[in-house]
Scaffold this motif. Structure first.
Motif, PDB file in Angstrom:
ATOM      1  N   GLU A 112       0.840  -1.207   0.000  1.00  0.00           N
ATOM      2  CA  GLU A 112       0.000   0.000   0.000  1.00  0.00           C
ATOM      3  C   GLU A 112       0.876   1.259   0.000  1.00  0.00           C
ATOM      4  OE1 GLU A 112      -3.175  -0.026  -0.376  1.00  0.00           O
ATOM      5  OE2 GLU A 112      -4.026  -1.823   0.515  1.00  0.00           O
ATOM      6  N   GLU A 140      -3.950   5.209  -0.725  1.00  0.00           N
ATOM      7  CA  GLU A 140      -3.063   4.045  -0.554  1.00  0.00           C
ATOM      8  C   GLU A 140      -2.156   4.229   0.669  1.00  0.00           C
ATOM      9  OE1 GLU A 140      -4.152   1.734  -2.128  1.00  0.00           O
ATOM     10  OE2 GLU A 140      -4.515   2.164  -4.233  1.00  0.00           O
ATOM     11  N   HIS A 150      -4.102   3.368   3.601  1.00  0.00           N
ATOM     12  CA  HIS A 150      -4.210   1.907   3.770  1.00  0.00           C
ATOM     13  C   HIS A 150      -2.959   1.349   4.436  1.00  0.00           C
ATOM     14  CE1 HIS A 150      -7.139   1.878   0.093  1.00  0.00           C
ATOM     15  NE2 HIS A 150      -7.615   2.516   1.138  1.00  0.00           N
ATOM     16  N   GLU A 157     -10.932   0.731  -2.553  1.00  0.00           N
ATOM     17  CA  GLU A 157     -10.427   0.021  -3.737  1.00  0.00           C
ATOM     18  C   GLU A 157     -11.503  -0.009  -4.834  1.00  0.00           C
ATOM     19  OE1 GLU A 157      -7.444  -0.097  -3.654  1.00  0.00           O
ATOM     20  OE2 GLU A 157      -6.633  -0.887  -1.792  1.00  0.00           O
TER      21      GLU A 157
HETATM   22 FE   LIG Z   1      -5.007   0.162  -1.308  1.00  0.00          FE
END
Ligand SMILES: [Fe+2]
Ligand SMILES: [Fe+2]
Length: 262
Positions: free
Chosen positions: A29, A61, A64, A157
């Motif tokens: 990520e 990201e 995440h 996502e």
């Molecule tokens: Fe992701």
């Protein structure tokens, strides 16, 4: 019984495997976050309207990555080094898929074609991310420790995938259709092989940590190879289709914060 659910349950229940799983996920990520941030900074003049969406993608990201690290911290665990054979992003880059990191470290703007390549590559990898997080959210969406995290990441996502569809369709209308078609195909065929190799490597590490008996490890490896066989035969087509998404403008606006994890 060998099901995706029982497998994940086993990985989540043991600290060693949970630590490896979250470390690999966090690494991938954060790498995605860095790539998108660099691409956003290097967007060519004629495509400036895309820059905030690419930056938002990168911020998601990064978030995440922080979420997976927070899951580790909550259990009192430290991240562990990611074994190279499980490093999905690095292995894809090594196959020449997407934009090379060396290129992204330079300061000169990318070309329009680079952005088309980046978005096509993302359409394939975000399909994988959305599929995987969808499975995880299906099994662990109401899990006390993981539920909120997997639901939030899964939702993001899906947004990333919707954004890739929308922008690629727009670029195809502007005349980039042939490049998009070619890069999607190349990326998908490379991705399914890298995903198979990474899955085999991850399962080998998990099997060692959990002391799986040889027949169980062999059955899992056969399952991964079988899934690859299906993807190579026909499953890969789902990664290259473009259709107008239900969610439009999925990456407009600021990222949704995750203060409980950050
Ligand atoms: Fe992701
Ligand atoms: Fe994503």
């Amino acid at each position: 019984m060998l099901s995706a659910r029982s497998l994940f349950q086993e990985i989540v229940d043991h600290d060693d495997t949970f630590q490896l799983f979250c470390s690999i996920a966090a690494g991938g990520e954060s790498q995605g976050g860095w790539e998108n941030a660099r691409i956003a900074a290097l967007v060519p003049e004629g495509m400036r309207d895309l820059a905030p969406k690419i930056a938002r993608h990168g911020a998601d990201e990064d978030k995440h990555g922080r979420i997976f690290n927070a899951l580790l911290r909550k259990r009192g665990l430290e991240p562990v080094p990611v074994p190279p054979e499980t490093d999905y992003t690095m292995l894809l880059e090594r196959r020449g898929i997407g934009l090379a990191h060396d290129r992204l470290r330079r300061q000169d703007p990318l070309s329009e074609r680079d952005i088309v390549v980046y978005l096509s590559h993302s359409r394939v990898t975000e399909q994988r991310a959305a599929d995987q997080m969808g499975v995880l959210a299906g099994h662990f969406g109401s899990h006390p420790e993981l539920g909120r995290a997997v639901r939030m990441i899964s939702h993001d996502e899906d947004n990333h995938l919707a954004y890739c569809h929308e922008e690629l369709l727009r670029l195809a209308r502007q005349g980039h259709g042939r490049t998009i078609h070619r890069v999607l195909r190349e990326s998908a065929l490379a991705e399914i092989a890298v995903y198979r190799d990474v899955s085999l490597a991850v399962m080998e590490h998990m099997g060692r940590l959990l002391r799986w008996p040889a027949p169980k490890a062999a059955a899992l490896a056969a399952g991964i190879r079988g899934a690859y066989g299906y993807e190579r035969f026909s499953g890969w087509h789902r990664m290259v289709r473009l259709s107008p998404p239900e969610r439009r403008g999925a990456l407009d606006g600021a990222p949704v914060a995750a203060p409980e994890f950050a």
